[in-house]
Design an enzyme around this catalytic site. Sequence first.
Site, PDB file in Angstrom:
ATOM      1  CE  LYS A  29     -20.092 -11.146  49.008  1.00  9.07           C
ATOM      2  NZ  LYS A  29     -19.125 -12.218  49.080  1.00  9.07           N
ATOM      3  CE1 TYR A  69     -16.403 -10.419  44.537  1.00  7.81           C
ATOM      4  CE2 TYR A  69     -18.735 -10.930  43.632  1.00  7.81           C
ATOM      5  CZ  TYR A  69     -17.928 -10.465  44.799  1.00  7.81           C
ATOM      6  OH  TYR A  69     -18.568 -10.457  46.015  1.00  7.81           O
ATOM      7  CG  PHE A  77     -14.667 -19.477  43.647  1.00  3.38           C
ATOM      8  CD1 PHE A  77     -15.016 -18.098  43.802  1.00  3.38           C
ATOM      9  CD2 PHE A  77     -13.616 -19.623  44.124  1.00  3.38           C
ATOM     10  CE1 PHE A  77     -13.974 -17.226  44.047  1.00  3.38           C
ATOM     11  CE2 PHE A  77     -12.738 -18.646  44.426  1.00  3.38           C
ATOM     12  CZ  PHE A  77     -12.766 -17.388  44.386  1.00  3.38           C
ATOM     13  CG  ASN A 132     -18.823 -14.491  52.007  1.00  3.40           C
ATOM     14  OD1 ASN A 132     -19.478 -13.926  51.065  1.00  3.40           O
ATOM     15  ND2 ASN A 132     -17.244 -14.643  51.894  1.00  3.40           N
ATOM     16  CD  GLU A 146     -14.897  -3.174  45.053  1.00  4.39           C
ATOM     17  OE1 GLU A 146     -14.232  -4.371  44.853  1.00  4.39           O
ATOM     18  OE2 GLU A 146     -15.163  -3.062  46.194  1.00  4.39           O
TER      19      GLU A 146
END
Length: 168
Positions: A29, A69, A77, A132, A146
């Site tokens: 990320k 997502y 969130f 994270n 994905e």
Amino acid sequence: RLKFDSRTSRIWKSGRLSSAMEQTFIMIKPDGAQRCLVGEIISRFEKKGFSLRGLKLVSVDSAFAEKHYADLSAKPFFNGLVEYIISGPVVAMVWEGKGVVKTGRTIIGATNPADSAPGTIRGDFAVDIGRNVIHGSDSVESARKEIALWFPEGVVEWQSSLRPWIYE
Ligand code: ADP
């Protein structure tokens, strides 16, 4: 003698099926890239014995991040998560190996770094759940989706010469 069937991604040993190969989608990320953890993370998957099949540094837009997502779109969130993922480049990867989906999640550690064991990537390098460092597919089925989303061009067909030293 090991023979790898690239069509079915299965290893055959002396004419007998030895182990089923899997692929998983792993993404470093934006915080992982900013914090110079790219080499460290790739190294952990390499040293484990998994095989790299796809790798690219990309910046995605919010429509793409929302697609990745989509299952979390109802979460409170979600908007923050999308903002986080589009905040800088990410390293998108496909890793291959026996049980790589589940073992990849073990290497990554629990979603909340407060619960991730030391020795895992999140346990060693992250503090906050919203920063994270890394993503890994949570099932063979989501890995398939994905990989198709992030690598529409396909992945690289090759076989590591270390294979007989990693698989019996
Ligand atoms: P994982 O990434 O471990 O598969 P999830 O699919 O549940 O976990 O969540 C996706 C990502 O959303 C997490 O990695 C994390 O970055 C973010 N996230 C999950 N829960 C929260 C939360 N409570 N607050 C902020 N961000 C969260």
